[in-house]
Design a protein around this motif. Structure first.
Motif, PDB file in Angstrom:
ATOM      1  N   GLY A   1       0.813  -1.205   0.000  1.00  0.00           N
ATOM      2  CA  GLY A   1       0.000   0.000   0.000  1.00  0.00           C
ATOM      3  C   GLY A   1       0.843   1.249   0.000  1.00  0.00           C
ATOM      4  N   GLY A   2       0.143   2.372   0.091  1.00  0.00           N
ATOM      5  CA  GLY A   2       0.795   3.672   0.043  1.00  0.00           C
ATOM      6  C   GLY A   2       0.428   4.393  -1.232  1.00  0.00           C
ATOM      7  N   GLY A   3      -0.360   5.444  -1.123  1.00  0.00           N
ATOM      8  CA  GLY A   3      -0.701   6.231  -2.297  1.00  0.00           C
ATOM      9  C   GLY A   3      -1.725   5.594  -3.212  1.00  0.00           C
ATOM     10  N   ILE A   4      -2.538   4.683  -2.692  1.00  0.00           N
ATOM     11  CA  ILE A   4      -3.570   4.063  -3.535  1.00  0.00           C
ATOM     12  C   ILE A   4      -4.745   5.025  -3.652  1.00  0.00           C
ATOM     13  CG2 ILE A   4      -5.171   2.138  -3.768  1.00  0.00           C
ATOM     14  CD1 ILE A   4      -3.212   0.407  -2.231  1.00  0.00           C
ATOM     15  N   LYS A   5      -4.970   5.512  -4.863  1.00  0.00           N
ATOM     16  CA  LYS A   5      -6.039   6.489  -5.105  1.00  0.00           C
ATOM     17  C   LYS A   5      -7.028   6.020  -6.159  1.00  0.00           C
ATOM     18  CE  LYS A   5      -3.175  10.453  -3.773  1.00  0.00           C
ATOM     19  NZ  LYS A   5      -2.605  11.770  -4.181  1.00  0.00           N
ATOM     20  N   SER A   6      -6.881   4.777  -6.596  1.00  0.00           N
ATOM     21  CA  SER A   6      -7.799   4.263  -7.612  1.00  0.00           C
ATOM     22  C   SER A   6      -7.829   2.747  -7.554  1.00  0.00           C
ATOM     23  CB  SER A   6      -7.367   4.707  -9.015  1.00  0.00           C
ATOM     24  OG  SER A   6      -6.148   4.078  -9.380  1.00  0.00           O
ATOM     25  N   VAL A   7      -8.911   2.181  -8.080  1.00  0.00           N
ATOM     26  CA  VAL A   7      -9.008   0.726  -8.196  1.00  0.00           C
ATOM     27  C   VAL A   7      -7.924   0.214  -9.136  1.00  0.00           C
ATOM     28  CG1 VAL A   7     -10.468  -1.173  -8.987  1.00  0.00           C
ATOM     29  CG2 VAL A   7     -11.477   0.710  -7.678  1.00  0.00           C
TER      30      VAL A   7
ATOM     31  N   GLY B   1       2.690  -8.534  -7.451  1.00  0.00           N
ATOM     32  CA  GLY B   1       3.108  -9.514  -6.459  1.00  0.00           C
ATOM     33  C   GLY B   1       2.374  -9.460  -5.139  1.00  0.00           C
ATOM     34  N   ALA B   2       1.530  -8.447  -4.940  1.00  0.00           N
ATOM     35  CA  ALA B   2       0.784  -8.349  -3.684  1.00  0.00           C
ATOM     36  C   ALA B   2      -0.424  -9.282  -3.711  1.00  0.00           C
ATOM     37  CB  ALA B   2       0.329  -6.914  -3.441  1.00  0.00           C
ATOM     38  N   ASP B   3      -0.785  -9.789  -2.542  1.00  0.00           N
ATOM     39  CA  ASP B   3      -1.992 -10.582  -2.378  1.00  0.00           C
ATOM     40  C   ASP B   3      -3.127  -9.748  -1.789  1.00  0.00           C
ATOM     41  OD1 ASP B   3      -0.892 -13.489  -2.844  1.00  0.00           O
ATOM     42  OD2 ASP B   3       0.542 -12.510  -1.512  1.00  0.00           O
ATOM     43  N   LYS B   4      -2.759  -8.642  -1.105  1.00  0.00           N
ATOM     44  CA  LYS B   4      -3.727  -7.736  -0.502  1.00  0.00           C
ATOM     45  C   LYS B   4      -3.221  -6.315  -0.692  1.00  0.00           C
ATOM     46  CE  LYS B   4      -3.703 -10.602   3.450  1.00  0.00           C
ATOM     47  NZ  LYS B   4      -3.858 -10.736   4.917  1.00  0.00           N
ATOM     48  N   VAL B   5      -4.115  -5.356  -0.500  1.00  0.00           N
ATOM     49  CA  VAL B   5      -3.705  -3.956  -0.550  1.00  0.00           C
ATOM     50  C   VAL B   5      -3.987  -3.308   0.803  1.00  0.00           C
ATOM     51  CG1 VAL B   5      -3.984  -3.703  -3.027  1.00  0.00           C
ATOM     52  CG2 VAL B   5      -5.935  -3.247  -1.537  1.00  0.00           C
TER      53      VAL B   5
ATOM     54  N   VAL C   1      -8.520  -6.365   1.533  1.00  0.00           N
ATOM     55  CA  VAL C   1      -8.320  -4.990   1.994  1.00  0.00           C
ATOM     56  C   VAL C   1      -7.843  -4.969   3.448  1.00  0.00           C
ATOM     57  CG1 VAL C   1      -9.400  -2.746   2.386  1.00  0.00           C
ATOM     58  CG2 VAL C   1     -10.088  -4.140   0.422  1.00  0.00           C
ATOM     59  N   VAL C   2      -6.679  -4.373   3.660  1.00  0.00           N
ATOM     60  CA  VAL C   2      -6.165  -4.115   5.000  1.00  0.00           C
ATOM     61  C   VAL C   2      -6.325  -2.625   5.277  1.00  0.00           C
ATOM     62  CG1 VAL C   2      -4.163  -4.233   6.542  1.00  0.00           C
ATOM     63  CG2 VAL C   2      -4.477  -5.973   4.754  1.00  0.00           C
ATOM     64  N   GLY C   3      -7.072  -2.292   6.310  1.00  0.00           N
ATOM     65  CA  GLY C   3      -7.215  -0.896   6.706  1.00  0.00           C
ATOM     66  C   GLY C   3      -6.153  -0.535   7.723  1.00  0.00           C
ATOM     67  N   ALA C   4      -5.334   0.464   7.414  1.00  0.00           N
ATOM     68  CA  ALA C   4      -4.245   0.876   8.304  1.00  0.00           C
ATOM     69  C   ALA C   4      -4.621   2.176   8.993  1.00  0.00           C
ATOM     70  CB  ALA C   4      -2.941   1.045   7.526  1.00  0.00           C
ATOM     71  N   VAL C   5      -4.587   2.172  10.315  1.00  0.00           N
ATOM     72  CA  VAL C   5      -4.915   3.362  11.089  1.00  0.00           C
ATOM     73  C   VAL C   5      -3.724   3.712  11.978  1.00  0.00           C
ATOM     74  CG1 VAL C   5      -6.445   4.362  12.823  1.00  0.00           C
ATOM     75  CG2 VAL C   5      -7.382   2.872  11.043  1.00  0.00           C
ATOM     76  N   ASP C   6      -3.209   4.920  11.799  1.00  0.00           N
ATOM     77  CA  ASP C   6      -2.084   5.420  12.591  1.00  0.00           C
ATOM     78  C   ASP C   6      -2.640   6.291  13.709  1.00  0.00           C
ATOM     79  OD1 ASP C   6      -0.195   4.254  10.801  1.00  0.00           O
ATOM     80  OD2 ASP C   6      -0.511   5.926   9.424  1.00  0.00           O
ATOM     81  N   VAL C   7      -2.316   5.921  14.946  1.00  0.00           N
ATOM     82  CA  VAL C   7      -2.918   6.549  16.113  1.00  0.00           C
ATOM     83  C   VAL C   7      -1.848   7.227  16.956  1.00  0.00           C
ATOM     84  CG1 VAL C   7      -4.259   6.142  18.203  1.00  0.00           C
ATOM     85  CG2 VAL C   7      -4.770   4.851  16.140  1.00  0.00           C
ATOM     86  N   LYS C   8      -2.141   8.432  17.406  1.00  0.00           N
ATOM     87  CA  LYS C   8      -1.205   9.185  18.245  1.00  0.00           C
ATOM     88  C   LYS C   8      -1.851   9.507  19.585  1.00  0.00           C
ATOM     89  CE  LYS C   8       1.936  13.169  18.017  1.00  0.00           C
ATOM     90  NZ  LYS C   8       2.362  14.335  17.197  1.00  0.00           N
ATOM     91  N   HIS C   9      -1.099   9.274  20.646  1.00  0.00           N
ATOM     92  CA  HIS C   9      -1.557   9.587  22.002  1.00  0.00           C
ATOM     93  C   HIS C   9      -1.255  11.061  22.271  1.00  0.00           C
ATOM     94  CE1 HIS C   9      -1.229   8.791  26.602  1.00  0.00           C
ATOM     95  NE2 HIS C   9      -2.426   9.215  26.265  1.00  0.00           N
TER      96      HIS C   9
END
Length: 272
Positions: free
Chosen positions: A83-89, A99-103, A128-136
């Motif tokens: 992933g990174g910068g995915i803005k379209s199907v 080579g990826a199996d998931k995005v 689909v893997v949803g990535a959430v970056d969390v800051k305390h």
């Protein structure tokens, strides 16, 4: 009972692989360096999955990222998420063909939920893997960020995740910005941010310094997989040793034939 997983994360920035500490990047080496030290045809026996993220701070080069992904995936039998910068199907499809199996989707969770839905409908929610970056940010206050940690998301983490709980996201990559690259262990309080009834697998990320931290993450019943992005902590046969230590302690991990120490001389088979 499903086996728990160990995941290795690679951070790519315009041709270089990076270390990250609190989302500040430090260059480590290019693809040739990576393949000399991490031959993924061998390393794949000691991890359950590989995640490759384009975290480029300047303008991204999709061609370079896809080319690197193709070389990394050559001979690697472990599943790969990218992933990174995915803005379209179409770009998601290109990563899968490289080579990826998931995005992995991060900023789109907040900026473009319709894209998340479209990718899930096109390739399946499990892709689909949803990535959430969390800051305390103060006692009990956690805030989600997007765009490589540069933009604060104006809804709570729970609200963000609730948008995608059904039908969009197949699993969650939950990353602590505060612990990122510190080697201080996971921030388990971030797990309390999960919406009630959250059922998708959770990947815990941010803070691993050794195999003990991996074990602590896997011991939490809310965690399905643990991730580390620290290249130097597990260089050479570090991943093999970590996996054996976890298996010896009784962690439920998949087991494959032990190949011994990683043979770094075979990197040329991957095209270095």
């Amino acid at each position: 009972m499903l086996k728990k997983r160990i995941i290795f994360t690679l951070l790519f920035d315009n041709g270089q692989f990076m270390l990250s500490r609190n989302f500040r990047l430090q260059k480590v080496g290019d693809l040739s360096w990576l393949q000399r030290n991490y031959n993924f045809a061998d390393v794949a026996f000691f991890i359950d999955e590989l995640i490759v993220l384009d975290v480029s701070r300047n303008e991204r080069d999709p061609d370079a990222f896809c080319a690197a992904l193709e070389r990394i995936s050559a001979g690697c039998f472990a599943p790969i998420a990218a992933g990174g910068g995915i803005k379209s199907v179409d770009y998601a499809k290109r990563l899968l063909r490289s080579g990826a199996d998931k995005v992995v989707l991060n900023s789109a969770l907040a900026d473009d939920p319709s894209l998340v839905q479209a990718i899930a409908q096109e390739f399946g929610q499990q892709c689909v893997v949803g990535a959430v970056d969390v800051k305390h940010e103060g006692e009990g206050n956690y805030v989600a960020y997007s765009h490589n940690g540069s933009e604060r998301i104006d809804v709570t983490v729970e609200q963000l995740l609730s948008r995608h709980a059904e039908g969009f996201v197949g699993e969650l990559y939950l990353n602590s910005i505060n612990r990122d690259g510190t080697g201080q262990g996971y921030d388990f309080a971030t797990l309390d941010l999960l919406p009630d009834g959250w059922s998708q697998p959770v990947i815990m990320a941010g803070g691993v310094g050794n195999a003990t931290h991996l074990a602590a993450g896997l011991a939490d019943e809310r965690v399905d997989a643990v991730a580390t992005a620290h290249l130097f902590n597990f260089v050479g046969d570090g991943l093999r040793k970590a996996r054996h230590a976890l298996l010896d302690s009784g962690v439920e991990l998949a087991q494959w034939p032990d190949l011994g120490a990683v043979d770094l001389t075979r990197h040329q088979q991957a095209g270095a």
